[in-house]
Design a protein around this motif. Structure first.
Motif, short mmCIF file in Angstrom:
data_model
loop_
_atom_site.label_atom_id
_atom_site.label_comp_id
_atom_site.label_asym_id
_atom_site.label_seq_id
_atom_site.Cartn_x
_atom_site.Cartn_y
_atom_site.Cartn_z
N CYS A 26 0.82 -1.23 0.00
CA CYS A 26 0.00 0.00 0.00
C CYS A 26 0.85 1.27 0.00
O CYS A 26 0.40 2.32 0.46
N THR A 27 2.04 1.17 -0.47
CA THR A 27 2.94 2.31 -0.59
C THR A 27 3.97 2.00 -1.67
O THR A 27 4.09 0.86 -2.11
N ALA A 28 4.69 3.00 -2.10
CA ALA A 28 5.73 2.78 -3.10
C ALA A 28 6.86 1.95 -2.51
O ALA A 28 7.18 2.06 -1.33
N MET A 29 7.44 1.11 -3.36
CA MET A 29 8.57 0.27 -2.96
C MET A 29 9.72 0.52 -3.92
O MET A 29 9.50 0.94 -5.06
N PRO A 30 10.95 0.23 -3.50
CA PRO A 30 12.08 0.40 -4.41
C PRO A 30 11.87 -0.40 -5.70
O PRO A 30 11.31 -1.50 -5.69
N TRP A 31 12.30 0.20 -6.79
CA TRP A 31 12.13 -0.38 -8.12
C TRP A 31 12.88 -1.70 -8.22
O TRP A 31 14.01 -1.82 -7.74
N SER A 32 12.27 -2.69 -8.85
CA SER A 32 12.95 -3.97 -9.10
C SER A 32 12.98 -4.21 -10.61
O SER A 32 12.28 -3.53 -11.37
N GLU A 33 13.73 -5.20 -11.02
CA GLU A 33 13.84 -5.46 -12.46
C GLU A 33 12.50 -5.89 -13.08
O GLU A 33 12.26 -5.67 -14.26
N ASP A 34 11.61 -6.49 -12.30
CA ASP A 34 10.29 -6.88 -12.80
C ASP A 34 9.39 -5.68 -13.06
O ASP A 34 8.43 -5.78 -13.82
N ASP A 35 9.68 -4.56 -12.42
CA ASP A 35 8.81 -3.39 -12.56
C ASP A 35 8.86 -2.79 -13.96
O ASP A 35 7.89 -2.16 -14.39
N ASP A 36 9.94 -3.01 -14.70
CA ASP A 36 10.00 -2.51 -16.07
C ASP A 36 8.90 -3.15 -16.91
O ASP A 36 8.20 -2.47 -17.67
N ARG A 37 8.73 -4.45 -16.79
CA ARG A 37 7.68 -5.15 -17.54
C ARG A 37 6.30 -4.75 -17.03
O ARG A 37 5.38 -4.51 -17.83
N LEU A 38 6.14 -4.65 -15.72
CA LEU A 38 4.84 -4.25 -15.16
C LEU A 38 4.48 -2.83 -15.59
O LEU A 38 3.32 -2.54 -15.86
N ARG A 39 5.49 -1.98 -15.70
CA ARG A 39 5.23 -0.61 -16.16
C ARG A 39 4.84 -0.60 -17.63
O ARG A 39 3.96 0.17 -18.04
N SER A 40 5.46 -1.45 -18.44
CA SER A 40 5.10 -1.50 -19.86
C SER A 40 3.66 -1.99 -20.05
O SER A 40 3.01 -1.64 -21.03
N LEU A 41 3.16 -2.77 -19.10
CA LEU A 41 1.77 -3.23 -19.13
C LEU A 41 0.83 -2.22 -18.47
O LEU A 41 -0.37 -2.46 -18.37
N LYS A 42 1.40 -1.12 -17.98
CA LYS A 42 0.66 -0.04 -17.33
C LYS A 42 0.00 -0.49 -16.02
O LYS A 42 -1.09 -0.06 -15.69
N LEU A 43 0.71 -1.35 -15.27
CA LEU A 43 0.20 -1.84 -13.99
C LEU A 43 0.84 -1.12 -12.82
O LEU A 43 0.29 -1.13 -11.72
N VAL A 44 2.02 -0.56 -13.04
CA VAL A 44 2.70 0.22 -12.00
C VAL A 44 3.20 1.52 -12.62
O VAL A 44 3.29 1.65 -13.84
N GLN A 45 3.51 2.45 -11.77
CA GLN A 45 4.06 3.72 -12.23
C GLN A 45 5.24 4.09 -11.34
O GLN A 45 5.36 3.60 -10.23
N ARG A 46 6.08 4.92 -11.88
CA ARG A 46 7.22 5.42 -11.12
C ARG A 46 6.72 6.43 -10.12
O ARG A 46 5.85 7.24 -10.41
N SER A 47 7.27 6.39 -8.93
CA SER A 47 6.84 7.28 -7.86
C SER A 47 8.05 7.83 -7.15
O SER A 47 9.12 7.23 -7.16
N GLY A 48 7.87 8.96 -6.49
CA GLY A 48 8.95 9.52 -5.69
C GLY A 48 9.39 10.87 -6.19
O GLY A 48 9.07 11.28 -7.30
N TRP A 49 10.09 11.56 -5.35
CA TRP A 49 10.64 12.85 -5.72
C TRP A 49 12.10 12.87 -5.37
O TRP A 49 12.45 12.47 -4.27
N PRO A 50 12.97 13.23 -6.24
CA PRO A 50 12.69 13.67 -7.61
C PRO A 50 12.21 12.49 -8.46
O PRO A 50 12.32 11.34 -8.05
N LEU A 51 11.72 12.78 -9.64
CA LEU A 51 11.20 11.73 -10.50
C LEU A 51 12.26 10.73 -10.93
O LEU A 51 11.95 9.65 -11.38
N SER A 52 13.50 11.08 -10.76
CA SER A 52 14.58 10.15 -11.08
C SER A 52 14.70 9.07 -10.01
O SER A 52 15.37 8.07 -10.21
N ALA A 53 14.05 9.27 -8.86
CA ALA A 53 14.06 8.25 -7.82
C ALA A 53 13.36 7.01 -8.36
O ALA A 53 12.38 7.11 -9.09
N ARG A 54 13.86 5.87 -8.01
CA ARG A 54 13.33 4.63 -8.57
C ARG A 54 12.44 3.91 -7.56
O ARG A 54 12.88 3.03 -6.84
#
Length: 73
Positions: A26-54
Motif C-alpha cells: 500500500c505504498t511505493a517500494m524500491p524499483w525492481s527489475e520486474d517493474d520494467d515489464r509491469l510498467r510497460s503493461l501499465k500496472l505500476v508507475q514510477r513514484s517519488g521525488w525527484p522523478l529520477s528516484a526509482r
C-alpha cells in the motif's frame, strides 16, 4: 481496451508475486527489475521525488490485475 484477466494470464509467477507485494505494501517500494515489464503493461508507475528516484507504485489497473491473480492463484 484493457482486459485484466488476459493481462493477469500473461504474467510470470515472479511478476505476479511482485504485483501482489506492491498491492500489500500500500505504498511505493524500491524499483525492481520486474517493474520494467509491469510498467510497460501499465500496472505500476514510477513514484517519488525527484522523478529520477526509482520507486514503483501500483496503479488502478495494477490493483485490478492483482485481484485476479490472488482470486485465481
Amino acid at each position: 481496451m484493457f482486459d485484466a484477466l488476459e493481462t493477469a494470464g500473461g504474467l510470470t509467477k515472479r511478476q505476479e508475486k511482485r504485483l501482489i507485494a506492491l498491492a500489500r505494501a500500500c505504498t511505493a517500494m524500491p524499483w525492481s527489475e520486474d517493474d520494467d515489464r509491469l510498467r510497460s503493461l501499465k500496472l505500476v508507475q514510477r513514484s517519488g521525488w525527484p522523478l529520477s528516484a526509482r520507486f514503483a507504485e501500483i496503479n488502478a489497473w495494477g490493483w485490478t490485475v492483482a485481484l485476479h491473480v490472488t482470486v485465481e492463484g
